[in-house]
Design an enzyme around this catalytic site. Structure first.
Site, PDB file in Angstrom:
ATOM      1  N   LYS A 113      -4.549 -12.718  16.876  1.00  0.00           N
ATOM      2  CA  LYS A 113      -3.820 -11.441  16.950  1.00  0.00           C
ATOM      3  C   LYS A 113      -4.134 -10.811  18.288  1.00  0.00           C
ATOM      4  CE  LYS A 113      -1.193  -8.648  14.478  1.00  0.00           C
ATOM      5  NZ  LYS A 113      -0.145  -8.955  13.485  1.00  0.00           N
ATOM      6  N   ASP A 122       4.719  -7.303  16.497  1.00  0.00           N
ATOM      7  CA  ASP A 122       4.072  -6.546  15.415  1.00  0.00           C
ATOM      8  C   ASP A 122       4.475  -5.096  15.678  1.00  0.00           C
ATOM      9  OD1 ASP A 122       1.949  -6.798  13.128  1.00  0.00           O
ATOM     10  OD2 ASP A 122       1.218  -5.108  14.292  1.00  0.00           O
TER      11      ASP A 122
HETATM   12  P1  NDP Z   1       7.319  -1.298  13.495  1.00  0.00           P
HETATM   13  O1  NDP Z   1       6.698  -0.801  14.731  1.00  0.00           O
HETATM   14  O2  NDP Z   1       8.680  -1.892  13.556  1.00  0.00           O
HETATM   15  O3  NDP Z   1       7.346  -0.140  12.392  1.00  0.00           O
HETATM   16  C1  NDP Z   1       6.188   0.503  11.963  1.00  0.00           C
HETATM   17  C2  NDP Z   1       6.615   1.599  11.004  1.00  0.00           C
HETATM   18  O4  NDP Z   1       5.456   2.147  10.417  1.00  0.00           O
HETATM   19  C3  NDP Z   1       7.325   2.747  11.685  1.00  0.00           C
HETATM   20  O5  NDP Z   1       8.239   3.317  10.806  1.00  0.00           O
HETATM   21  C4  NDP Z   1       6.179   3.710  11.967  1.00  0.00           C
HETATM   22  O6  NDP Z   1       6.558   5.074  12.106  1.00  0.00           O
HETATM   23  C5  NDP Z   1       5.361   3.544  10.726  1.00  0.00           C
HETATM   24  N1  NDP Z   1       3.977   3.945  10.973  1.00  0.00           N
HETATM   25  C6  NDP Z   1       3.151   3.498  11.963  1.00  0.00           C
HETATM   26  N2  NDP Z   1       1.950   4.123  11.885  1.00  0.00           N
HETATM   27  C7  NDP Z   1       2.042   4.951  10.828  1.00  0.00           C
HETATM   28  C8  NDP Z   1       1.155   5.858  10.225  1.00  0.00           C
HETATM   29  N3  NDP Z   1      -0.081   6.046  10.715  1.00  0.00           N
HETATM   30  N4  NDP Z   1       1.588   6.529   9.123  1.00  0.00           N
HETATM   31  C9  NDP Z   1       2.828   6.322   8.623  1.00  0.00           C
HETATM   32  N5  NDP Z   1       3.725   5.503   9.156  1.00  0.00           N
HETATM   33  C10 NDP Z   1       3.337   4.832  10.237  1.00  0.00           C
HETATM   34  O7  NDP Z   1       6.285  -2.347  12.867  1.00  0.00           O
HETATM   35  P2  NDP Z   1       6.541  -3.501  11.824  1.00  0.00           P
HETATM   36  O8  NDP Z   1       7.557  -3.076  10.838  1.00  0.00           O
HETATM   37  O9  NDP Z   1       6.733  -4.754  12.576  1.00  0.00           O
HETATM   38  O10 NDP Z   1       5.114  -3.606  11.132  1.00  0.00           O
HETATM   39  C11 NDP Z   1       4.734  -2.802  10.013  1.00  0.00           C
HETATM   40  C12 NDP Z   1       3.533  -3.404   9.324  1.00  0.00           C
HETATM   41  O11 NDP Z   1       3.845  -4.735   8.886  1.00  0.00           O
HETATM   42  C13 NDP Z   1       2.285  -3.550  10.205  1.00  0.00           C
HETATM   43  O12 NDP Z   1       1.140  -3.414   9.400  1.00  0.00           O
HETATM   44  C14 NDP Z   1       2.375  -5.006  10.675  1.00  0.00           C
HETATM   45  O13 NDP Z   1       1.114  -5.512  11.052  1.00  0.00           O
HETATM   46  C15 NDP Z   1       2.902  -5.665   9.409  1.00  0.00           C
HETATM   47  N6  NDP Z   1       3.545  -6.949   9.601  1.00  0.00           N
HETATM   48  C16 NDP Z   1       4.612  -7.090  10.439  1.00  0.00           C
HETATM   49  C17 NDP Z   1       5.219  -8.312  10.591  1.00  0.00           C
HETATM   50  C18 NDP Z   1       6.457  -8.479  11.398  1.00  0.00           C
HETATM   51  O14 NDP Z   1       7.031  -9.584  11.365  1.00  0.00           O
HETATM   52  N7  NDP Z   1       6.928  -7.475  12.106  1.00  0.00           N
HETATM   53  C19 NDP Z   1       4.695  -9.518   9.907  1.00  0.00           C
HETATM   54  C20 NDP Z   1       3.633  -9.236   8.969  1.00  0.00           C
HETATM   55  C21 NDP Z   1       3.068  -8.013   8.864  1.00  0.00           C
HETATM   56  P3  NDP Z   1       6.527   5.784  13.570  1.00  0.00           P
HETATM   57  O15 NDP Z   1       7.766   5.276  14.237  1.00  0.00           O
HETATM   58  O16 NDP Z   1       6.524   7.213  13.246  1.00  0.00           O
HETATM   59  O17 NDP Z   1       5.256   5.319  14.243  1.00  0.00           O
END
Ligand code: NDP
Length: 446
Positions: free
Chosen positions: A128, A168
């Site tokens: 990572k 991510d």
């Molecule tokens: P994105 O950046 O596309 O989206 C993240 C989302 O989570 C946004 O809506 C963001 O809101 C919100 N968020 C971030 N921090 C916080 C917080 N402290 N409290 C509440 N909401 C929050 O990321 P992904 O969708 O790619 O990833 C989301 C999760 O999934 C992560 O944990 C990642 O590690 C995991 N993941 C992702 C994969 C992928 O293929 N993308 C694969 C496997 C796991 P805001 O815009 O306000 O920050």
């Protein structure tokens, strides 16, 4: 020495060695807990320092990322890549750009990635990376300069057979494009297998964008099926509104469910009649706006700073970030009728919340298994790159679906094998561990 004592000694040593890294401690503690069960049954897994070696990254890279903003100011961020374990294949895992990123967070993510990647059944190791760079409010040109500077250092350590990063939080198609462009320039080589999540015309795979969210829903559907239930008619909370959340919501609604709430870090929207997915994609993916803008345009209620977990539902899919769902939220979900929780994000439930779920009637699928669809499809992208091929959407989606069904069967079977029926946390940790452990034992002390 007694196994319990041995594991507790390991854990004390790991706390000292990795001081000040609470997220990593949390991830270690959960896995070591499950390992007690394995080591009691199969003590040879404690041979050759296996557990100590598994908990120590093979390599940790920390580097300076200098870049210039649009006003000509020099900014300096910190870059990370933790190459945790390559026993099963090249290191594989995403890059996260978020101000909260530090070494401990990258280590927790890299550690979890080892077991997740093992569960996919595909030949990929765990790693990572990322940076404390905050992409919010940055211009396109600033994002590009940052990505170029980041890759200028990282390119020495990655490659198709070595380490294959992906996206991510904060790293999507745009960032992967800038990173790939700089890699190609520095290496003078179009090595498509070096990064995944690429654009379709230059080596990307159909379904990669949808994969984590769709895969989460496929696995949850398998879990529901064991109780004779399905998404059809179910009310579902999906936290977050990024890549994982959007495509989880889309698949839930395709299967006849209703997404009743979504969020971002500022607040949540109540959507009792479901989410308008096309509008959501336009707001979040095209215009890169907040979820409050979706609420305004869709004419639904927005609750700034509110508690999304207070929404009555049947299923909860936390898809935002680590530790977003604590034990109070877990109790509230159960009281409000939620029967299934599956982690779309990495470690979104606190340790206490996980304990609560596992000890309750509720069915809980941990992120290692439930969100493995993203990395699995990344591995399918690598397969297409290696064979200079590109598969259809339907074929790739079918492969993803099969992989998620197999993961569920595997964790369910493993939990039963160890007399822990329905404990998918133990099932995922044990099944993920055994495959990596067997490979490490076969490959000797390295
Ligand atoms: P994105 O950046 O596309 O989206 C993240 C989302 O989570 C946004 O809506 C963001 O809101 C919100 N968020 C971030 N921090 C916080 C917080 N402290 N409290 C509440 N909401 C929050 O990321 P992904 O969708 O790619 O990833 C989301 C999760 O999934 C992560 O944990 C990642 O590690 C995991 N993941 C992702 C994969 C992928 O293929 N993308 C694969 C496997 C796991 P805001 O815009 O306000 O920050």
């Amino acid at each position: 020495m007694h196994i319990e004592k041995q594991i507790s000694n390991y854990y004390d040593m790991l706390l000292k060695r990795n001081a000040g890294e609470p997220e990593f401690h949390q991830a270690l503690s959960e896995v070591l807990d499950s390992l007690k069960i394995v080591l009691n049954k199969d003590p040879h897994y404690a041979d050759y320092g296996l557990v100590e070696r598994l908990c120590e990254p093979e390599r940790q890279l920390i580097f300076r990322v200098p870049w210039t903003d649009d006003r000509g100011n020099v900014c300096v961020n910190r870059g990370f890549r933790v190459q945790f374990n390559s026993a099963l294949g090249p290191y594989k895992g995403g890059l996260r750009f978020h101000p909260s990123v530090n070494l401990g967070i990258i280590k927790f993510l890299g550690f979890e990635q080892i077991f997740k990647n093992s569960l996919t059944g595909l030949p990929i190791g765990g790693g990572k990376g990322g940076s404390d760079f905050d992409p919010k409010g940055k211009s396109d040109a600033e994002i590009m300069r940052f990505c170029q500077s980041f890759m200028t250092e990282l390119h020495r350590y990655i490659g198709e057979y070595q380490d294959v990063p992906a996206g991510d939080i904060g790293v999507g198609g745009r960032e992967i494009g800038y990173l790939f462009g700089q890699f190609r320039r520095l290496e003078n080589r179009h090595e498509s297998g070096v990064l995944t999540g690429k654009g379709l015309s230059w080596g990307g795979s159909l379904v990669r964008t949808e994969a984590t969210g769709y895969g989460l829903v496929y696995l949850t559907a398998e879990m529901m099926k064991t109780h004779g239930e399905s998404f059809d008619g179910a009310k579902v909370i999906v936290s977050g509104s990024g890549n994982v959340a959007i495509y989880a919501a889309e698949k839930v609604q395709q299967l006849g469910g209703t997404v009743v709430a979504m969020s971002d870090s500022a607040g949540y929207v109540e959507t009792p009649n479901g989410v308008d997915i096309e509008l959501l994609k336009d707001v979040k993916e095209v215009r890169r706006e907040r979820i409050s803008v979706y609420a305004q345009e869709a004419g639904v209620k927005y609750d700034e700073g509110g508690n999304i977990w207070a929404t009555p539902a049947d299923v909860a899919l936390p898809c935002a970030t680590q530790n977003e769902l604590d034990v109070d939220a877990a109790r509230l979900l159960a009281e409000n009728g939620v029967r299934y929780v599956a982690e779309g994000a990495n470690m979104p439930c606190t340790a206490e919340a996980v304990h609560y779920f596992v000890g309750s009637q509720l069915n809980f699928a941990p992120g290692k298994a439930a969100n493995a669809g993203g990395v699995a499809t990344s591995a399918l992208e690598m397969q297409q790159n290696a064979s200079r091929d590109s598969w259809s959407f339907d074929y790739t989606d079918k492969r993803l679906h099969e992989i998620m069904s197999n993961i569920f069967k595997n964790i369910d079977r493993t939990a039963r094998e160890y007399d822990m029926e329905g404990d998918y946390v133990a099932g995922a940790n044990i099944a993920g561990f055994k495959k990596v452990a067997d490979a490490m034992l076969a490959q000797g002390v390295v």
